[in-house]
Write an enzyme that holds these catalytic residues in place. Structure first.
Site, mmCIF file in Angstrom:
data_model
loop_
_atom_site.group_PDB
_atom_site.id
_atom_site.type_symbol
_atom_site.label_atom_id
_atom_site.label_comp_id
_atom_site.label_asym_id
_atom_site.label_seq_id
_atom_site.Cartn_x
_atom_site.Cartn_y
_atom_site.Cartn_z
ATOM 1 N N THR A 14 0.834 -1.210 0.000
ATOM 2 C CA THR A 14 0.000 0.000 0.000
ATOM 3 C C THR A 14 0.870 1.262 0.000
ATOM 4 O O THR A 14 0.699 2.152 -0.844
ATOM 5 C CB THR A 14 -0.893 -0.001 1.264
ATOM 6 N N LYS A 107 6.290 1.892 12.543
ATOM 7 C CA LYS A 107 6.191 2.306 13.957
ATOM 8 C C LYS A 107 6.564 1.187 14.906
ATOM 9 O O LYS A 107 7.101 1.437 15.991
ATOM 10 C CB LYS A 107 4.791 2.837 14.267
ATOM 11 N N VAL A 134 3.631 7.732 12.319
ATOM 12 C CA VAL A 134 2.605 8.142 13.302
ATOM 13 C C VAL A 134 1.534 8.969 12.615
ATOM 14 O O VAL A 134 1.833 9.992 11.978
ATOM 15 C CB VAL A 134 3.230 8.973 14.446
ATOM 16 N N GLY A 136 -0.401 8.622 10.006
ATOM 17 C CA GLY A 136 -0.528 8.661 8.542
ATOM 18 C C GLY A 136 -0.131 9.978 7.914
ATOM 19 O O GLY A 136 1.018 10.395 7.957
ATOM 20 N N ILE A 138 -0.803 13.035 8.715
ATOM 21 C CA ILE A 138 -0.669 14.230 9.560
ATOM 22 C C ILE A 138 0.817 14.471 9.843
ATOM 23 O O ILE A 138 1.490 13.574 10.354
ATOM 24 C CB ILE A 138 -1.404 14.045 10.913
ATOM 25 N N ASP A 203 -0.704 -1.104 18.158
ATOM 26 C CA ASP A 203 -0.265 -0.210 17.080
ATOM 27 C C ASP A 203 -0.324 1.249 17.538
ATOM 28 O O ASP A 203 0.617 2.020 17.329
ATOM 29 C CB ASP A 203 -1.168 -0.437 15.854
ATOM 30 N N LYS A 207 2.822 4.123 18.323
ATOM 31 C CA LYS A 207 2.875 5.521 17.853
ATOM 32 C C LYS A 207 3.056 6.471 19.034
ATOM 33 O O LYS A 207 3.830 7.435 18.963
ATOM 34 C CB LYS A 207 1.595 5.846 17.072
ATOM 35 N N GLY A 304 -3.662 4.666 4.794
ATOM 36 C CA GLY A 304 -4.051 4.597 3.388
ATOM 37 C C GLY A 304 -2.908 5.018 2.483
ATOM 38 O O GLY A 304 -1.958 5.686 2.911
HETATM 39 P P1 NAP Z 1 1.806 -4.075 2.812
HETATM 40 O O1 NAP Z 1 0.776 -3.529 1.912
HETATM 41 O O2 NAP Z 1 1.578 -5.367 3.497
HETATM 42 O O3 NAP Z 1 3.168 -4.179 1.975
HETATM 43 C C1 NAP Z 1 4.338 -4.738 2.514
HETATM 44 C C2 NAP Z 1 5.335 -4.855 1.386
HETATM 45 O O4 NAP Z 1 6.556 -5.364 1.908
HETATM 46 C C3 NAP Z 1 4.887 -5.814 0.280
HETATM 47 O O5 NAP Z 1 5.202 -5.252 -0.969
HETATM 48 C C4 NAP Z 1 5.729 -7.060 0.520
HETATM 49 O O6 NAP Z 1 6.066 -7.755 -0.676
HETATM 50 C C5 NAP Z 1 6.997 -6.435 1.089
HETATM 51 N N1 NAP Z 1 7.750 -7.377 1.907
HETATM 52 C C6 NAP Z 1 7.334 -8.017 3.006
HETATM 53 N N2 NAP Z 1 8.328 -8.805 3.456
HETATM 54 C C7 NAP Z 1 9.370 -8.655 2.614
HETATM 55 C C8 NAP Z 1 10.650 -9.227 2.532
HETATM 56 N N3 NAP Z 1 11.073 -10.127 3.407
HETATM 57 N N4 NAP Z 1 11.463 -8.831 1.512
HETATM 58 C C9 NAP Z 1 11.045 -7.912 0.620
HETATM 59 N N5 NAP Z 1 9.830 -7.341 0.653
HETATM 60 C C10 NAP Z 1 9.007 -7.722 1.628
HETATM 61 O O7 NAP Z 1 2.193 -3.026 3.967
HETATM 62 P P2 NAP Z 1 1.891 -1.468 3.987
HETATM 63 O O8 NAP Z 1 0.479 -1.265 4.437
HETATM 64 O O9 NAP Z 1 2.353 -0.842 2.725
HETATM 65 O O10 NAP Z 1 2.806 -1.002 5.224
HETATM 66 C C11 NAP Z 1 4.187 -0.831 5.094
HETATM 67 C C12 NAP Z 1 4.721 -0.157 6.355
HETATM 68 O O11 NAP Z 1 4.077 1.081 6.512
HETATM 69 C C13 NAP Z 1 4.460 -0.927 7.650
HETATM 70 O O12 NAP Z 1 5.507 -0.695 8.551
HETATM 71 C C14 NAP Z 1 3.180 -0.278 8.170
HETATM 72 O O13 NAP Z 1 3.018 -0.414 9.564
HETATM 73 C C15 NAP Z 1 3.439 1.151 7.791
HETATM 74 N N6 NAP Z 1 2.246 1.979 7.669
HETATM 75 C C16 NAP Z 1 1.228 1.595 6.869
HETATM 76 C C17 NAP Z 1 0.127 2.398 6.733
HETATM 77 C C18 NAP Z 1 -1.020 2.039 5.843
HETATM 78 O O14 NAP Z 1 -1.986 2.797 5.772
HETATM 79 N N7 NAP Z 1 -0.961 0.916 5.135
HETATM 80 C C19 NAP Z 1 0.063 3.613 7.453
HETATM 81 C C20 NAP Z 1 1.142 3.986 8.248
HETATM 82 C C21 NAP Z 1 2.237 3.163 8.353
HETATM 83 P P3 NAP Z 1 4.932 -8.471 -1.588
HETATM 84 O O15 NAP Z 1 4.038 -7.367 -2.061
HETATM 85 O O16 NAP Z 1 5.688 -9.091 -2.703
HETATM 86 O O17 NAP Z 1 4.260 -9.437 -0.681
HETATM 87 N N1 HSE Z 2 -3.425 -0.091 11.360
HETATM 88 C C1 HSE Z 2 -3.152 1.308 11.392
HETATM 89 C C2 HSE Z 2 -4.452 2.063 11.702
HETATM 90 C C3 HSE Z 2 -2.574 1.748 10.058
HETATM 91 O O1 HSE Z 2 -5.527 1.479 11.652
HETATM 92 O O2 HSE Z 2 -4.381 3.235 12.033
HETATM 93 C C4 HSE Z 2 -1.932 3.089 10.111
HETATM 94 O O3 HSE Z 2 -0.830 3.122 10.947
#
Ligand code: NAP
Ligand code: HSE
Length: 428
Positions: A14, A107, A134, A136, A138, A203, A207, A304
């Site tokens: 994402t 985080k 932390v 998103g 903001i 989670d 943060k 997101g």
């Molecule tokens: P996600 O959609 O699950 O994507 C994770 C990515 O990491 C995927 O592309 C996956 O590869 C790759 N990956 C996982 N293990 C790997 C490995 N061993 N080697 C290489 N690539 C690997 O996660 P996300 O939602 O983008 O979140 C990423 C980070 O941002 C996390 O730390 C999360 O807590 C943080 N975050 C997310 C959001 C949110 O809204 N989603 C908000 C704030 C912070 P594949 O695609 O090939 O499986």
């Molecule tokens: N799981 C987290 C949430 C994603 O719902 O806020 C963003 O850090």
């Protein structure tokens, strides 16, 4: 033309795809703002063949994130894989050892290993940037580290988990119970791979631990946070709280006291008319109080693709401009180890319990509260359900210690069915 800033991005989910899209869409804008181009050199994810909806063929591919992090043609390693240990931490450490700056949205990794990683970064003369970790979209990290640098921060509060806020607000608007809305959140893809990180409050506590370190100049202390999730909140609690003029939020509160650092992440009642009570769905809100600024309130999308990638871009642009600070606002060797303090500040509480429907039951409970020094402000009894009489109390201000003593006394009366629900009321 200045040399480009060259990125290696590990994680194309994402957030990673969101970052690639913004860099492609706004290349000229970013170059104009940073005074140099920003380019992606190489990327990594688990599956090379997955269609991710963005062209990736012009970037070098690495199966191994550590190899990506240490490439000679990468200036900044962008870690967007997640996980507190494993490849995220290994590649972050490798990048710092190879003299790269690191940007991460992780985080969990920062809440657990943030201090050690900050020391590594500073020893290497490099930085770890984490605006996206932390709240998103903001810009709360920049706000604390830069915008409020002239303040002694007195308190940080907020709603920092969009999934919990979504479930709680949908419980109120749809009159469905927690379990049904947990399933709905899962179907919408809102839940982390381990859902307990969201609904268990972990989670959001990750943060809060990061914000506390920045706000109070202390080493990240995740273990010192009192954490309670939203799993025990029932539709009845949502309704009764509304009836009494409150809404329920998973609320983080951190403040430095003479006894140490108080940090809690728990469901709390907030007055229905307060700004934090108005938060709907996945929106986050962070309230910061400082001695000079008084109070500021930041709100926006907490998760997101677009909002989180927007925050990553803020870090990328800062590094492209050559601007970076110590990881937690002060050199890590000067960050104090603040002892964790149990919350001792007094607050009113909401208590819900089921009484056995028999003469004198209410009197026994009221006496147990009184003996522990807990004074009742308001009380309501609702329609009987079989043998149980659901009863609600709003107490006057009391400490968590007095409340615990009162609940022990209440349990000893023999007239309460099940375990009472006790939620702190925060006036923000
Ligand atoms: P996600 O959609 O699950 O994507 C994770 C990515 O990491 C995927 O592309 C996956 O590869 C790759 N990956 C996982 N293990 C790997 C490995 N061993 N080697 C290489 N690539 C690997 O996660 P996300 O939602 O983008 O979140 C990423 C980070 O941002 C996390 O730390 C999360 O807590 C943080 N975050 C997310 C959001 C949110 O809204 N989603 C908000 C704030 C912070 P594949 O695609 O090939 O499986
Ligand atoms: N799981 C987290 C949430 C994603 O719902 O806020 C963003 O850090």
């Amino acid at each position: 033309m200045s040399d480009p800033l060259r990125l290696g991005i590990a994680g194309l989910g994402t957030v990673g795809v969101g970052v690639v899209k913004i860099i492609r869409r706004h290349a000229a804008l970013i170059e104009a703002r940073c005074g140099r181009p920003v380019e992606i050199t190489a990327v990594s994810a688990r599956s090379k063949s997955k269609d991710r909806g963005v062209p990736l063929s012009t970037y070098a591919w690495e199966d191994d994130p550590v190899a990506l992090a240490t490439r000679a043609d990468v200036d900044v390693f962008v870690e967007l894989m997640g996980g507190e240990d494993g490849p995220a931490k290994d590649a972050t450490e490798a990048a710092l050892a190879a003299g790269k700056h690191v940007i991460t949205a992780n985080k969990a990794m920062l809440a657990i290993h943030g201090h050690a990683l900050a020391e590594l970064a500073e020893d290497a003369g490099r930085s770890i940037r984490y605006e996206a970790a932390v709240a998103g979209g903001i810009p709360v990290i920049k706000c604390l580290a830069e915008g409020l640098a002239g303040n002694e921060i007195t308190r940080v509060m907020g709603v920092m988990n969009g999934t919990c806020n979504y479930i709680l607000t949908r419980m109120e608007s749809t009159a469905q119970g927690y379990n049904a809305l947990f399933v709905e959140a899962a179907e919408l893809g809102y839940l982390e791979a381990d859902p307990n990180l969201d609904v268990g409050g972990i989670d959001a506590a990750h943060k809060l631990a990061i914000l506390s370190s920045l706000a109070f100049g202390t080493q990240v202390n995740f273990d010192g946070i009192e954490i309670e999730g939203i799993q025990r909140i029932t539709l009845e609690d949502i309704r009764h709280a509304a009836d009494m003029g409150f809404r329920i939020k998973l609320l983080g509160v951190a403040q430095m006291t003479g006894r140490g650092l108080e940090q809690s992440m728990k469901p709390c009642l907030v007055p229905s008319e307060s700004p934090i009570a108005q938060l709907e769905g996945g929106t986050n809100m962070v309230v910061i109080e400082g001695d000079a600024v008084e109070q500021i309130v930041l709100s926006g999308p907490g998760a997101g693709e677009g909002p989180t990638a927007s925050a990553v871009l803020s870090d990328i642009c800062d590094l492209a401009r050559g601007s970076f600070l110590p990881v937690f606002g002060k050199p890590s060797k000067t960050l104090e180890k603040a002892p964790a303090a149990m919350s001792a500040s007094a607050a009113p509480y909401y208590l819900r319990m089921d009484l056995k429907d028999r003469p004198g039951a209410m009197a026994k409970v009221a006496a147990a509260l009184g003996e522990a020094g807990v004074s009742i402000d308001r009380m309501r009894q609702y329609g009987h359900v079989d043998e149980a009489a659901p009863v609600l109390f709003v107490t006057h201000k009391t400490t968590s210690q007095s409340l615990a003593a009162a609940l022990e006394g209440v349990a000893g009366t023999g007239v309460v069915l099940g375990e009472p629900v006790a939620l702190r009321i925060e006036h923000i």
